[in-house]
Design an enzyme around this catalytic site. Structure first.
Site, PDB file in Angstrom:
ATOM      1  N   ARG A 188       0.838  -1.211   0.000  1.00 37.40           N
ATOM      2  CA  ARG A 188       0.000   0.000   0.000  1.00 37.40           C
ATOM      3  C   ARG A 188       0.871   1.259   0.000  1.00 37.40           C
ATOM      4  O   ARG A 188       0.561   2.242  -0.662  1.00 37.40           O
ATOM      5  CB  ARG A 188      -0.938   0.026   1.213  1.00 37.40           C
ATOM      6  CG  ARG A 188      -1.926  -1.121   1.246  1.00 37.40           C
ATOM      7  CD  ARG A 188      -2.888  -1.048   0.073  1.00 37.40           C
ATOM      8  NE  ARG A 188      -3.493  -2.333  -0.210  1.00 37.40           N
ATOM      9  CZ  ARG A 188      -4.742  -2.666   0.046  1.00 37.40           C
ATOM     10  NH1 ARG A 188      -5.547  -1.797   0.577  1.00 37.40           N
ATOM     11  NH2 ARG A 188      -5.188  -3.862  -0.261  1.00 37.40           N
ATOM     12  N   ASP A 203     -17.828   6.400   8.456  1.00 44.60           N
ATOM     13  CA  ASP A 203     -16.637   5.605   8.170  1.00 44.60           C
ATOM     14  C   ASP A 203     -15.439   6.548   8.108  1.00 44.60           C
ATOM     15  O   ASP A 203     -15.595   7.762   7.945  1.00 44.60           O
ATOM     16  CB  ASP A 203     -16.789   4.857   6.836  1.00 44.60           C
ATOM     17  CG  ASP A 203     -15.916   3.619   6.773  1.00 44.60           C
ATOM     18  OD1 ASP A 203     -16.424   2.507   6.997  1.00 44.60           O
ATOM     19  OD2 ASP A 203     -14.692   3.759   6.525  1.00 44.60           O
TER      20      ASP A 203
HETATM   21  C1  LIG Z   1     -14.679  -4.821   7.344  1.00 45.29           C
HETATM   22  S1  LIG Z   1     -15.544  -3.294   7.181  1.00 45.29           S
HETATM   23  C2  LIG Z   1     -17.051  -3.668   8.052  1.00 45.29           C
HETATM   24  C3  LIG Z   1     -18.254  -3.033   7.408  1.00 45.29           C
HETATM   25  C4  LIG Z   1     -19.599  -3.353   8.093  1.00 45.29           C
HETATM   26  N1  LIG Z   1     -19.631  -2.852   9.440  1.00 45.29           N
HETATM   27  C5  LIG Z   1     -19.865  -4.834   8.070  1.00 45.29           C
HETATM   28  O1  LIG Z   1     -19.743  -5.495   9.094  1.00 45.29           O
HETATM   29  O2  LIG Z   1     -20.179  -5.356   6.995  1.00 45.29           O
HETATM   30  C6  LIG Z   1     -14.672  -2.248   8.364  1.00 45.29           C
HETATM   31  C7  LIG Z   1     -14.908  -0.758   8.134  1.00 45.29           C
HETATM   32  O3  LIG Z   1     -14.415  -0.036   9.264  1.00 45.29           O
HETATM   33  C8  LIG Z   1     -13.824   1.171   8.813  1.00 45.29           C
HETATM   34  N2  LIG Z   1     -12.867   1.668   9.821  1.00 45.29           N
HETATM   35  C9  LIG Z   1     -11.658   1.154  10.164  1.00 45.29           C
HETATM   36  N3  LIG Z   1     -11.064   1.928  11.086  1.00 45.29           N
HETATM   37  C10 LIG Z   1     -11.921   2.945  11.352  1.00 45.29           C
HETATM   38  C11 LIG Z   1     -11.876   4.079  12.214  1.00 45.29           C
HETATM   39  N4  LIG Z   1     -10.831   4.329  13.000  1.00 45.29           N
HETATM   40  N5  LIG Z   1     -12.930   4.914  12.217  1.00 45.29           N
HETATM   41  C12 LIG Z   1     -14.016   4.679  11.424  1.00 45.29           C
HETATM   42  N6  LIG Z   1     -14.110   3.641  10.583  1.00 45.29           N
HETATM   43  C13 LIG Z   1     -13.076   2.779  10.545  1.00 45.29           C
HETATM   44  C14 LIG Z   1     -13.165   0.770   7.494  1.00 45.29           C
HETATM   45  O4  LIG Z   1     -12.943   1.875   6.652  1.00 45.29           O
HETATM   46  C15 LIG Z   1     -14.160  -0.229   6.920  1.00 45.29           C
HETATM   47  O5  LIG Z   1     -15.049   0.369   6.008  1.00 45.29           O
END
Ligand SMILES: C[S@@+](CC[C@H](N)C(=O)[O-])C[C@H]1O[C@@H](n2cnc3c(N)ncnc32)[C@H](O)[C@@H]1O
Length: 297
Positions: free
Chosen positions: A59, A169
């Site tokens: 990345r 997000d």
């Molecule tokens: C694996 S996805 C889960 C999406 C959904 N909640 C589900 O269970 O299908 C994790 C999400 O958390 C977000 N994320 C990670 N760290 C974060 C943070 N510090 N603050 C807000 N969002 C965050 C990522 O961008 C990602 O879109």
């Protein structure tokens, strides 16, 4: 004749491609790995373990190439600059997020929401007729739209209720897609046909969420590492997000969620996530393989 004529290369083209080759073979040193993982943790709470070193390296290489840099350290100086580096830091963190998601993910848990939580909230809030739900880490919108569809189906007279689903997000890239609300046939495959017919309109081979559903949701950028200023929420969905945080960050997050929930409010976590050892101020409810926590203290 093949090879007889050479296409004129655009100016700078070879320099760029040799730069690319060079960057893609650059190994992240231990010190560089520590610098970047600390920076990312401080910014987002995302903990990058040794096993994810190669993921981080790839990345980072993309970000270096985007800036035509050939040194991790030069990039670190850029991204950690408090004034000039803020936007790039957002992009770097964004590029490290895992956004896997789907409609009605963890079906038994969504059934608990539909069959136990919403009926209980309808009873408890029948005078106020107001529901506030937060999808924290909403990715490309499948989760908040699933929540909103479930609420609309369960509330008999939805129009007389004041319902808002806040969806946030840390990734601007996924938030933009979520707001668009346009999904492929494959993505809507696990949406119940009755729901699909009620809440999506087919436009050019894509499934577009209808305005009635869209208007229940407020999308916003929010970094879960920061204070959220929310209170009195009826439910928080934070599923498959905490797994990327270390124990201390998980603890801080749960304390913030506890403060944001109303008495008796519900917390939905991912199926590999737990409050065990993090909080005793919630009651664990398990029904037909679906789990949810309810705030007690
Ligand atoms: C694996 S996805 C889960 C999406 C959904 N909640 C589900 O269970 O299908 C994790 C999400 O958390 C977000 N994320 C990670 N760290 C974060 C943070 N510090 N603050 C807000 N969002 C965050 C990522 O961008 C990602 O879109």
């Amino acid at each position: 004749m093949i090879g007889a004529s050479r296409v004129q290369q655009p100016e700078g083209c070879c320099a760029v491609s040799s730069e690319r080759v060079r960057v893609s073979s650059m190994i992240l040193t231990d010190d560089e790995f520590k610098l970047f993982s600390q920076l990312i943790y401080n910014e987002s709470g995302i903990s990058i373990k040794e096993a994810k070193r190669e993921f981080l390296q790839v990345r980072l290489q993309k970000r270096l190439q985007a800036h035509r840099l050939v040194s991790y350290y030069r990039y670190y100086k850029l991204v950690s600059d408090k004034n000039q580096g803020q936007r790039e830091l957002l992009d770097l963190v964004d590029s490290l997020t895992i956004n896997e998601t789907s409609f009605f993910r963890n079906r038994p848990q969504m059934d608990v929401f539909a069959d136990m939580v919403i009926p209980e909230l309808i009873r408890r809030k029948s005078a106020l007729k107001r529901l506030r739900i937060w999808s924290a880490g909403c990715s490309r919108g499948h989760e908040p739209y699933s929540i909103a569809m479930t609420i609309l189906k369960r509330l008999g007279d939805a129009d007389s209720w004041d319902v808002k689903v806040l969806a946030s997000d840390i990734s601007l890239r996924v938030l933009e897609l979520a707001q668009r609300g346009s999904y492929t046939e494959l993505e809507v495959e696990n949406v119940h046909p009755g729901y699909r017919d009620s809440f999506f309109k087919k436009v050019d081979n894509q499934f577009q969420v209808i305005p009635r559903l869209r208007k229940l949701i407020v999308f916003d950028y929010h970094n879960l590492k920061h204070e959220n200023g929310l209170s009195g929420l009826d439910a928080i969905f934070c599923r498959n997000v905490m797994i990327y945080f270390d124990r201390e960050e998980q603890q801080r997050l749960i304390n913030k969620f506890h403060a944001s929930l109303a008495e008796g409010g519900y917390l939905f976590l991912g199926h590999t996530e737990t409050l065990q050892g993090l909080s005793d101020k919630f009651r664990f409810i398990y029904h037909n393989k679906g789990a949810v926590y309810q705030k007690t203290g």
